[in-house]
Design a protein around this motif. Structure first.
Motif, PDB file in Angstrom:
ATOM      1  N   UNK A 100       0.834  -1.206   0.000  1.00 34.67           N
ATOM      2  CA  UNK A 100       0.000   0.000   0.000  1.00 34.67           C
ATOM      3  C   UNK A 100       0.871   1.259   0.000  1.00 34.67           C
ATOM      4  N   UNK A 101       1.972   1.206   0.748  1.00 34.91           N
ATOM      5  CA  UNK A 101       2.845   2.390   0.841  1.00 34.91           C
ATOM      6  C   UNK A 101       3.404   2.735  -0.535  1.00 34.91           C
ATOM      7  N   UNK A 102       3.834   1.702  -1.261  1.00 33.06           N
ATOM      8  CA  UNK A 102       4.414   1.948  -2.593  1.00 33.06           C
ATOM      9  C   UNK A 102       3.325   2.409  -3.561  1.00 33.06           C
ATOM     10  N   UNK A 103       2.135   1.771  -3.476  1.00 32.03           N
ATOM     11  CA  UNK A 103       1.038   2.160  -4.367  1.00 32.03           C
ATOM     12  C   UNK A 103       0.647   3.620  -4.113  1.00 32.03           C
ATOM     13  N   UNK A 104       0.608   4.023  -2.845  1.00 30.54           N
ATOM     14  CA  UNK A 104       0.257   5.412  -2.512  1.00 30.54           C
ATOM     15  C   UNK A 104       1.322   6.370  -3.052  1.00 30.54           C
ATOM     16  N   UNK A 105       2.584   6.008  -2.883  1.00 32.56           N
ATOM     17  CA  UNK A 105       3.680   6.842  -3.402  1.00 32.56           C
ATOM     18  C   UNK A 105       3.530   7.030  -4.916  1.00 32.56           C
ATOM     19  N   UNK A 106       3.226   5.933  -5.618  1.00 35.53           N
ATOM     20  CA  UNK A 106       3.106   6.032  -7.084  1.00 35.53           C
ATOM     21  C   UNK A 106       1.910   6.910  -7.474  1.00 35.53           C
ATOM     22  N   UNK A 107       0.803   6.749  -6.776  1.00 34.67           N
ATOM     23  CA  UNK A 107      -0.376   7.570  -7.087  1.00 34.67           C
ATOM     24  C   UNK A 107      -0.097   9.055  -6.837  1.00 34.67           C
TER      25      UNK A 107
END
Ligand SMILES: Cc1cc2nc3c(=O)[nH]c(=O)nc-3n(C[C@H](O)[C@H](O)[C@H](O)COP(=O)(O)OP(=O)(O)OC[C@H]3O[C@@H](n4cnc5c(N)ncnc54)[C@H](O)[C@@H]3O)c2cc1C
Length: 466
Positions: A231-238
């Protein structure tokens, strides 16, 4: 030769400290792990005085330990065991020598604190973008010598990216005036780079020419609760997709890290409870798109994608400051709870979740009684992986397992093309890592530089180089 008497002859009254109650704060590192005696502590006020001290100490073969705010986390700025040495503190070199509003530069002396430089820049409607929890004490000379990172590297780069020129006193006492304010200068080797991140091994930085940025006029800050590491990486990408370069902060706070911070901070309420947290901030300038809208759109996309479980957006400066303090309070909260075996690793950003899982598995297998505290800078792939002793035990009780713990964590990072010391440097505490992980050819080049600059090996010996 009585070195203390010689130094007293050179320097103004009160510039040579010898009483134990005066010298002990300079002899002990921020983490209270290393404490060794110095013959004295000197407090020069000018580069000429620093040069004179180096000459006297060179003649007497007494080592000189440069020290800034003594907030370094690897004991680079305090004495080592068993050497005749003095501490040279830059704290009295505090002038702002120049400000150029057209070129956006400022020339400051090494002993100003990071916060004082931020405030001086802000007073001129400019920004100095390096920022981290110890900014009220860390000094400009110290942050340059450690190439400090902090909370906004993602957008502005580390300290190296903010330095245009340096004034340095060399180990033989010569003064190099390299205080250029140029953005371009391809006239041979870029010598200032040797001193940036040089940890005081090659010279003593007495002043710096700094690059300033336009002042940020609007900030939008949020704390998101997440369930998984992905989730942390997905949020960073978004965030990057929606906000691009407006994203200036993206910090990871594990559940235990949040508890340590909240337990220590006063007047900061628990925002909500989550498995882990990501702190994000967007920054904008007058005339640019509304960053509040950008932040909301990005967070809505994250909620829709299911990578954010809960979120709070700061509604004013007071709430923003409380959110930032939850991140900045972790190290102090950890120290207040007895400290930890600390690590500062970097891996490619996409490898963060797998790296954390590998660390958790290795610790559960080999050190199951220890307590992990992980936090860091997602946008830089930089994780602080700290191991606290079992409940009821002190850091001292981990002494005989410390080296094995560190080797385990560092090996996991290096195996993923990572770094075993991302932003804190080597000092006295990461030398085993240098011996284990640095290629021999790199150590050869570093030693050759050290020999070329410091023939008598009097400047900060026992640090960085195995
Ligand atoms: C609460 C807390 C949070 C932190 N957060 C971060 C973070 O987010 N990111 C990060 O990168 N770091 C962080 N740090 C560590 C950071 O490296 C240091 O705080 C800072 O960069 C060191 O500055 P200082 O003036 O205290 O230097 P010191 O600790 O005094 O010295 C550090 C090194 O620089 C050398 N040195 C100091 N001044 C000079 C000089 N003028 N010339 C030559 N050599 C010199 C010393 O010999 C030593 O090797 C944190 C530390 C604390 C305590």
């Amino acid at each position: 030769m009585d070195i203390v008497a010689e130094l007293r002859n050179l320097l103004p009254n009160n510039a040579v400290l010898t009483a134990p109650e005066d010298t002990s704060p300079f002899e002990t590192d921020w983490r209270h792990i290393h404490s060794h005696p110095a013959l004295c502590v000197v407090l020069p006020e000018t580069a000429l005085q620093v040069a004179a001290i180096m000459k006297v100490c060179g003649k007497a073969k007494v080592a000189v330990v440069p020290q800034g705010g003594n907030t370094g986390l690897v004991a680079g700025g305090v004495p080592v065991e068993g050497l005749p040495q003095i501490v040279l503190s830059l704290k009295r070199m505090r002038s702002i020598r120049d400000f150029d509003p057209v070129g956006d530069t400022m020339i400051v002396e090494a002993g100003l604190t990071l916060q004082e430089v931020q405030e001086a820049a802000a007073a001129q409607a400019k920004m100095f973008p390096v920022s981290f929890g110890a900014e009220g004490s860390a000094q400009i000379g110290g942050i340059i010598s450690t190439n400090a990172g902090g909370l906004q590297v993602l957008s502005y780069g580390s300290t190296r990216a903010q330095v245009l020129g340096l004034e340095v006193v060399l180990p033989d006492g010569r003064i190099w005036n390299g205080l250029k304010r140029l953005r371009k200068d391809n006239t041979g080797f870029d010598l200032k780079q040797l001193f940036i991140g040089g940890e005081g091994l090659l010279g003593i930085i007495t002043a710096a020419s700094l690059k300033l940025r336009p002042a940020v006029t609007a900030r939008a800050t949020a704390l998101a609760g997440i369930v998984t590491l992905e989730d942390a990486i997905a949020l960073f990408r978004l965030m990057k997709t929606h906000a691009g370069d407006a994203l200036t902060m993206c910090e990871f706070i594990s559940g235990p890290a949040m508890e340590l911070s909240l337990g220590h901070l006063q007047n900061v309420r628990r925002p909500f409870t989550a498995a882990a947290y990501v702190l994000v901030e967007l920054s904008g300038y007058q005339g640019t798109v509304e960053i509040e809208d950008l932040l909301e759109k990005a967070l809505n996309a994250a909620l829709d994608a299911g990578c954010v479980a809960d979120v709070i957006i700061a509604q004013n400066e007071r709430e923003r400051s409380a959110l930032i303090r939850t991140r900045e309070g972790i190290s102090e909260g950890e120290l207040a709870e007895g400290g930890a075996v600390k690590h500062d690793i970097a891996v490619p950003i996409a490898a963060i979740p797998e790296t954390i899982r590998a660390v958790e598995a290795a610790i559960a297998e080999h050190f199951p009684d220890c307590r992990l505290n992980i936090f860091g800078h997602i946008g830089d792939g930089n994780l602080h992986v700290n191991l606290r002793p079992p409940p009821g035990q002190s850091l001292h009780d981990l002494e005989d397992r410390k080296a094995a713990i560190t080797e385990t964590v560092e090996r996991i990072a290096v195996a993923r093309q990572g770094s075993f010391s991302a932003e804190h440097g080597i000092g006295q505490m990461r030398i085993a890592g240098m011996a284990a992980h640095k290629p021999a050819i790199e150590l050869d080049m570093m030693r050759a530089l050290k020999r070329a600059f410091d023939t008598e090996n009097i400047l900060n010996p026992g640090k960085m180089l195995p």
